[in-house]
Design a protein around this motif. Structure first.
Motif, PDB file in Angstrom:
ATOM      1  N   LEU A 284     -52.432   5.568  51.928  1.00 18.31           N
ATOM      2  CA  LEU A 284     -51.979   3.832  52.019  1.00 18.31           C
ATOM      3  C   LEU A 284     -50.770   3.445  51.407  1.00 18.31           C
ATOM      4  O   LEU A 284     -50.553   3.528  49.744  1.00 18.31           O
ATOM      5  CB  LEU A 284     -52.830   3.193  51.994  1.00 18.31           C
ATOM      6  N   ASP A 285     -49.197   3.657  52.023  1.00 22.52           N
ATOM      7  CA  ASP A 285     -47.989   3.044  50.892  1.00 22.52           C
ATOM      8  C   ASP A 285     -48.221   1.258  51.025  1.00 22.52           C
ATOM      9  O   ASP A 285     -47.221   1.581  52.599  1.00 22.52           O
ATOM     10  CB  ASP A 285     -46.896   4.062  51.478  1.00 22.52           C
ATOM     11  N   LYS A 286     -48.417   1.063  50.109  1.00 23.61           N
ATOM     12  CA  LYS A 286     -48.243  -0.635  51.104  1.00 23.61           C
ATOM     13  C   LYS A 286     -47.103  -1.258  50.717  1.00 23.61           C
ATOM     14  O   LYS A 286     -46.745  -2.069  51.061  1.00 23.61           O
ATOM     15  CB  LYS A 286     -49.113  -1.524  49.484  1.00 23.61           C
ATOM     16  N   THR A 287     -46.231  -0.843  49.867  1.00 27.11           N
ATOM     17  CA  THR A 287     -44.993  -1.279  49.915  1.00 27.11           C
ATOM     18  C   THR A 287     -44.508  -1.459  51.023  1.00 27.11           C
ATOM     19  O   THR A 287     -42.779  -1.610  51.387  1.00 27.11           O
ATOM     20  CB  THR A 287     -44.095  -0.939  49.059  1.00 27.11           C
ATOM     21  N   ARG A 288     -44.367   0.359  51.986  1.00 27.53           N
ATOM     22  CA  ARG A 288     -43.202   1.149  52.924  1.00 27.53           C
ATOM     23  C   ARG A 288     -44.522   0.091  54.335  1.00 27.53           C
ATOM     24  O   ARG A 288     -44.144   0.395  55.449  1.00 27.53           O
ATOM     25  CB  ARG A 288     -43.263   1.783  52.897  1.00 27.53           C
ATOM     26  N   ASN A 289     -45.391  -0.206  54.623  1.00 25.67           N
ATOM     27  CA  ASN A 289     -46.487  -0.315  55.392  1.00 25.67           C
ATOM     28  C   ASN A 289     -46.831   0.523  56.021  1.00 25.67           C
ATOM     29  O   ASN A 289     -47.145   1.036  57.618  1.00 25.67           O
ATOM     30  CB  ASN A 289     -45.960  -1.646  56.036  1.00 25.67           C
ATOM     31  N   GLY A 307     -47.995   6.331  60.832  1.00 27.38           N
ATOM     32  CA  GLY A 307     -48.739   5.086  61.115  1.00 27.38           C
ATOM     33  C   GLY A 307     -48.240   3.939  60.517  1.00 27.38           C
ATOM     34  O   GLY A 307     -47.970   4.100  59.337  1.00 27.38           O
ATOM     35  N   LYS A 308     -48.121   2.481  60.971  1.00 29.96           N
ATOM     36  CA  LYS A 308     -47.872   1.693  60.595  1.00 29.96           C
ATOM     37  C   LYS A 308     -48.954   0.684  60.176  1.00 29.96           C
ATOM     38  O   LYS A 308     -49.639   0.102  61.875  1.00 29.96           O
ATOM     39  CB  LYS A 308     -46.647   0.843  61.171  1.00 29.96           C
ATOM     40  N   ASP A 311     -49.455  -2.397  62.483  1.00 31.52           N
ATOM     41  CA  ASP A 311     -49.730  -2.022  64.278  1.00 31.52           C
ATOM     42  C   ASP A 311     -51.131  -1.413  64.743  1.00 31.52           C
ATOM     43  O   ASP A 311     -51.889  -1.761  65.250  1.00 31.52           O
ATOM     44  CB  ASP A 311     -48.927  -0.874  64.136  1.00 31.52           C
ATOM     45  N   ILE A 312     -51.792  -0.626  63.043  1.00 32.71           N
ATOM     46  CA  ILE A 312     -53.484  -0.453  63.540  1.00 32.71           C
ATOM     47  C   ILE A 312     -54.289  -0.725  63.521  1.00 32.71           C
ATOM     48  O   ILE A 312     -54.491  -0.924  64.153  1.00 32.71           O
ATOM     49  CB  ILE A 312     -53.370   0.934  62.024  1.00 32.71           C
ATOM     50  N   LEU A 313     -54.158  -1.652  62.314  1.00 31.09           N
ATOM     51  CA  LEU A 313     -55.857  -2.955  62.777  1.00 31.09           C
ATOM     52  C   LEU A 313     -54.430  -3.771  64.276  1.00 31.09           C
ATOM     53  O   LEU A 313     -56.066  -4.491  63.939  1.00 31.09           O
ATOM     54  CB  LEU A 313     -54.266  -3.599  60.867  1.00 31.09           C
ATOM     55  N   GLU A 314     -53.977  -4.076  63.995  1.00 27.05           N
ATOM     56  CA  GLU A 314     -53.576  -4.801  65.319  1.00 27.05           C
ATOM     57  C   GLU A 314     -53.968  -4.653  66.428  1.00 27.05           C
ATOM     58  O   GLU A 314     -54.726  -5.168  66.832  1.00 27.05           O
ATOM     59  CB  GLU A 314     -51.962  -4.930  65.668  1.00 27.05           C
ATOM     60  N   TYR A 315     -53.961  -2.908  66.601  1.00 30.76           N
ATOM     61  CA  TYR A 315     -54.790  -2.210  67.576  1.00 30.76           C
ATOM     62  C   TYR A 315     -56.441  -2.319  67.652  1.00 30.76           C
ATOM     63  O   TYR A 315     -56.773  -2.451  68.395  1.00 30.76           O
ATOM     64  CB  TYR A 315     -53.926  -0.776  67.710  1.00 30.76           C
ATOM     65  N   ILE A 316     -56.424  -1.962  66.558  1.00 32.57           N
ATOM     66  CA  ILE A 316     -58.160  -1.891  66.476  1.00 32.57           C
ATOM     67  C   ILE A 316     -58.990  -3.241  66.690  1.00 32.57           C
ATOM     68  O   ILE A 316     -60.166  -3.263  67.200  1.00 32.57           O
ATOM     69  CB  ILE A 316     -58.229  -1.199  65.089  1.00 32.57           C
ATOM     70  N   LEU A 317     -57.906  -4.263  66.036  1.00 36.16           N
ATOM     71  CA  LEU A 317     -58.642  -5.767  66.089  1.00 36.16           C
ATOM     72  C   LEU A 317     -58.633  -5.998  67.856  1.00 36.16           C
ATOM     73  O   LEU A 317     -59.457  -7.442  68.282  1.00 36.16           O
ATOM     74  CB  LEU A 317     -58.417  -6.818  65.823  1.00 36.16           C
ATOM     75  N   LEU A 318     -58.252  -5.543  68.508  1.00 35.58           N
ATOM     76  CA  LEU A 318     -57.811  -5.573  69.900  1.00 35.58           C
ATOM     77  C   LEU A 318     -58.557  -4.916  71.243  1.00 35.58           C
ATOM     78  O   LEU A 318     -59.131  -4.822  71.893  1.00 35.58           O
ATOM     79  CB  LEU A 318     -56.422  -5.210  70.743  1.00 35.58           C
TER      80      LEU A 318
END
Ligand code: BMA
Length: 322
Positions: A284-289, A307-308, A311-318
């Motif tokens: 996970l490259d936090k500076t580049r998300n 992957g961003k 976006d991945i977290l937004e997806y899994i939360l849905l």
């Protein structure tokens, strides 16, 4: 006829790196059949891949490749980092495979869980290192058949937690994801299923197992897992997402119904084992998300998908609640 690589579904969460595969046996400094299923971590400003290298007898060992940006200019060691040692560790008789690397803050060392291919089948073994030069093999920690294991980075109620995939013998689907606990990284108990393989026509109906080690996020432990579907022409290895509760990793918060990545390109479709995408490491490259996912393609080469993380977290939360 269309080339199957043209069927790529758009708006995927992970994009393939344009220079895939990033590592193949052709550039290996010594004779090897295939390089794949690498563990990954950042160490001293470099990405380290602990690569599964299969020799020309069919047995695997682990060798280090390093790169500053995790994408280009890989420097490959000319000797293995970890080799099977059946004289000291009889459980390694047919090789060692598929490492997952986790940094244990409390111990200030990296834990490497890997598959040892024993006379009784694959099992889970553990090694530690502080510097990726000297390794301490701690031997087997789960009996066969068991693989796809990773530690969590710290203790829960004073016990280490291991996520892994034993294989039951009595009915299909044949492999669920379990959690087990240990006070000392040696003696394990309180084994529980945390995620079941689905049944029937599902993409993850036969067996499932974690990919990279769990990724700690504000929303929970992000698990990228592989699901296997048996077909008339073999098994398809695809990837899905799960979010586990941060404080209680036994609790599934969300699980994707659809796979989010799977074999499409020629280098994933054709190889020693066709139609396999099998990640064992992510950075996970936090500076580049960015989440850089390193996966074995068709048990033949190492590839990268990016992957961003938002976006991945937004997806899994849905996705549906677990
Ligand atoms: C799994 C593991 C992986 C391999 C995959 C596809 O069971 O053995 O090492 O990549 O099968 O062959």
């Amino acid at each position: 006829m269309k080339d199957p690589t043209e069927y790529v579904v758009t708006s995927e969460l992970f994009s393939r790196y344009e220079k895939n595969p990033i590592l193949t046996s052709a550039e290996w400094p010594y004779r090897a059949n295939a390089v794949f299923n690498a563990g990954a971590t950042r160490f001293k400003d470099e990405t380290i891949l602990l690569v599964r290298v299969e020799n020309m007898s069919g047995f695997s060992h682990l060798t280090i490749a390093r790169s500053k940006d995790g994408k280009t200019n890989w420097k490959i060691n000319d000797h293995p980092a970890l080799e099977p040692q059946p004289d000291i560790h009889p459980e390694e008789i047919w090789g060692i495979e598929d490492p997952r690397i986790m940094y244990l803050k409390e111990k200030k060392e990296y834990a490497i869980t890997y598959t040892a291919y024993s006379y009784g089948g694959p099992l889970v073994s553990l090694a530690t290192t502080e510097d990726f030069q000297h390794f301490n093999k701690m031997g087997s920690i789960m009996p066969p058949e068991d693989k796809d294991a990773s530690l969590l980075p710290y203790k829960f109620n004073d016990r280490w937690a291991l996520i892994h995939r034993p294989v039951p013998i009595y009915r299909a689907p044949s492999g669920h994801i379990w959690i087990s606990y240990s006070p000392d990284l040696k003696h394990w108990g309180d084994h529980k299923i945390i995620l079941k393989a689905r049944e029937g026509g599902w993409w993850d109906a036969d067996k499932i197992g974690i990919g990279p080690p769990p990724i700690e996020t504000d929303e929970g432990w992000l698990i990228i897992y592989h699901g296997v579907k048996r077909t008339a022409s073999g098994s398809l290895y695809r990837l899905g997402l799960v979010l586990l509760d941060l404080e209680n990793p036994e609790k599934v918060l969300h699980r994707s119904n659809e796979w989010v990545f799977g074999p499409r390109m020629i280098y994933e479709r054709i190889g020693d084992v066709p139609s396999v995408t099998f990640p064992c490491g992510a950075v996970l490259d936090k500076t580049r998300n960015e989440l850089l996912l390193y996966y074995g393609a068709a048990d033949t080469s190492i590839c990268l998908a990016i992957g961003k993380i938002d976006d991945i977290l937004e997806y899994i939360l849905l996705c549906p609640r677990g």
